[in-house]
Design an enzyme around this catalytic site. Structure first.
Site, PDB file in Angstrom:
ATOM      1  N   HIS A  91      22.399  11.195 -12.305  1.00  0.00           N
ATOM      2  CA  HIS A  91      23.776  11.419 -11.687  1.00  0.00           C
ATOM      3  C   HIS A  91      24.535  12.226 -12.366  1.00  0.00           C
ATOM      4  O   HIS A  91      24.390  12.364 -13.619  1.00  0.00           O
ATOM      5  CB  HIS A  91      24.206  10.251 -11.078  1.00  0.00           C
ATOM      6  CG  HIS A  91      24.511   9.103 -12.099  1.00  0.00           C
ATOM      7  ND1 HIS A  91      23.631   8.208 -12.569  1.00  0.00           N
ATOM      8  CD2 HIS A  91      25.625   9.002 -12.852  1.00  0.00           C
ATOM      9  CE1 HIS A  91      24.036   7.549 -13.400  1.00  0.00           C
ATOM     10  NE2 HIS A  91      25.372   7.852 -13.712  1.00  0.00           N
TER      11      HIS A  91
ATOM     12  N   HIS B 141      30.769  11.364 -17.015  1.00  0.00           N
ATOM     13  CA  HIS B 141      29.656  11.335 -17.570  1.00  0.00           C
ATOM     14  C   HIS B 141      28.422  12.075 -16.982  1.00  0.00           C
ATOM     15  O   HIS B 141      28.646  12.102 -15.778  1.00  0.00           O
ATOM     16  CB  HIS B 141      29.216   9.905 -18.377  1.00  0.00           C
ATOM     17  CG  HIS B 141      28.836   8.837 -17.400  1.00  0.00           C
ATOM     18  ND1 HIS B 141      29.592   8.174 -16.661  1.00  0.00           N
ATOM     19  CD2 HIS B 141      27.721   8.740 -16.773  1.00  0.00           C
ATOM     20  CE1 HIS B 141      29.029   7.155 -15.982  1.00  0.00           C
ATOM     21  NE2 HIS B 141      27.602   7.757 -15.843  1.00  0.00           N
TER      22      HIS B 141
ATOM     23  N   GLU C 253      24.768   9.225 -20.783  1.00  0.00           N
ATOM     24  CA  GLU C 253      23.967   8.357 -20.377  1.00  0.00           C
ATOM     25  C   GLU C 253      22.493   8.089 -20.299  1.00  0.00           C
ATOM     26  O   GLU C 253      22.123   9.303 -19.681  1.00  0.00           O
ATOM     27  CB  GLU C 253      24.567   7.488 -18.799  1.00  0.00           C
ATOM     28  CG  GLU C 253      23.839   6.066 -18.576  1.00  0.00           C
ATOM     29  CD  GLU C 253      24.589   5.558 -17.578  1.00  0.00           C
ATOM     30  OE1 GLU C 253      25.077   6.195 -16.415  1.00  0.00           O
ATOM     31  OE2 GLU C 253      24.195   4.356 -16.992  1.00  0.00           O
TER      32      GLU C 253
END
Lengths: 134, 134
Positions: free
Chosen positions: B7, B79, B130
């Protein structure tokens, strides 16, 4: 209206270092560098299984990403690109909803040889959004 | 090492407005809002054909995205998340290459119920990365 996420673009000062980081440290598939003089950038694409990361390094004195790199000296995410089926229909619908299209409002041919438009970040959660005709 | 782009996370001040914008103006499929008190955010997911956009709104007084929104009052991309097969192996290989893992260095359970880690933006082109075990 929007379809696939075509790419996430990350502006960098050193394209070779960014490519080596993703190739050697993150183990990704990384393209050769391609100068795009019409767009004032040199690009490298990271091919992920479902989408791409596009690294942008300034090319020439008036590169459109120079100011971004002055504000973000480490680099950073510059824009995200969504695919649309019909870029003129998308543009007209967005304008009717009050969204601002950057520049002349007419699509240009982007780095992939397809028509693209950019939408104003203030209308999209502080995020520069590119639309590309799929 | 890295696989799919899981994502792109966008921090927003007004989750309802962001969800409505993507649902009504951009015509995307948008989830309900889900409070994530363990992470100090409320999330909405935009489901694109190949990946997701994750909207983050601060939840609680010490939300980890509050400072970001103070610096970026319109919101912005917070992020990007890459999938990895084995998060401990990925962490150890990244640390051996000199990359810094944020926090304790031990994976936490993320918003999708899977182990996640965050990598230092200064080591990744000014981009908070991430990693999520797929």
């Amino acid at each position: 209206m929007i379809g696939r996420l075509n790419h996430v673009a990350i502006a960098v000062r050193d394209l070779s270092a960014a490519a080596a980081l993703y190739r050697d440290t993150l183990g990704a598939s990384v393209s050769e560098a391609v100068p795009q003089p019409d767009h004032g950038v040199t690009t490298v694409f990271v091919h992920l299984p479902n989408t791409k990361i596009e690294f942008l390094e300034p090319l020439g004195a008036d590169s459109p990403i120079m100011k971004f790199l002055e504000r973000n000296p480490d680099g950073g995410i510059h824009h995200i690109c969504y695919e649309v089926d019909d870029i003129l229909a998308a543009r007209d619908q967005l304008k009717a909803n009050g969204a601002r299209v950057l520049g002349s409002g007419e699509p240009k041919i982007g780095a992939h040889g397809k028509p693209v438009l950019f939408l104003h970040p203030k209308d999209f959660n502080g995020t520069l959004v590119e639309l590309e005709q799929a």
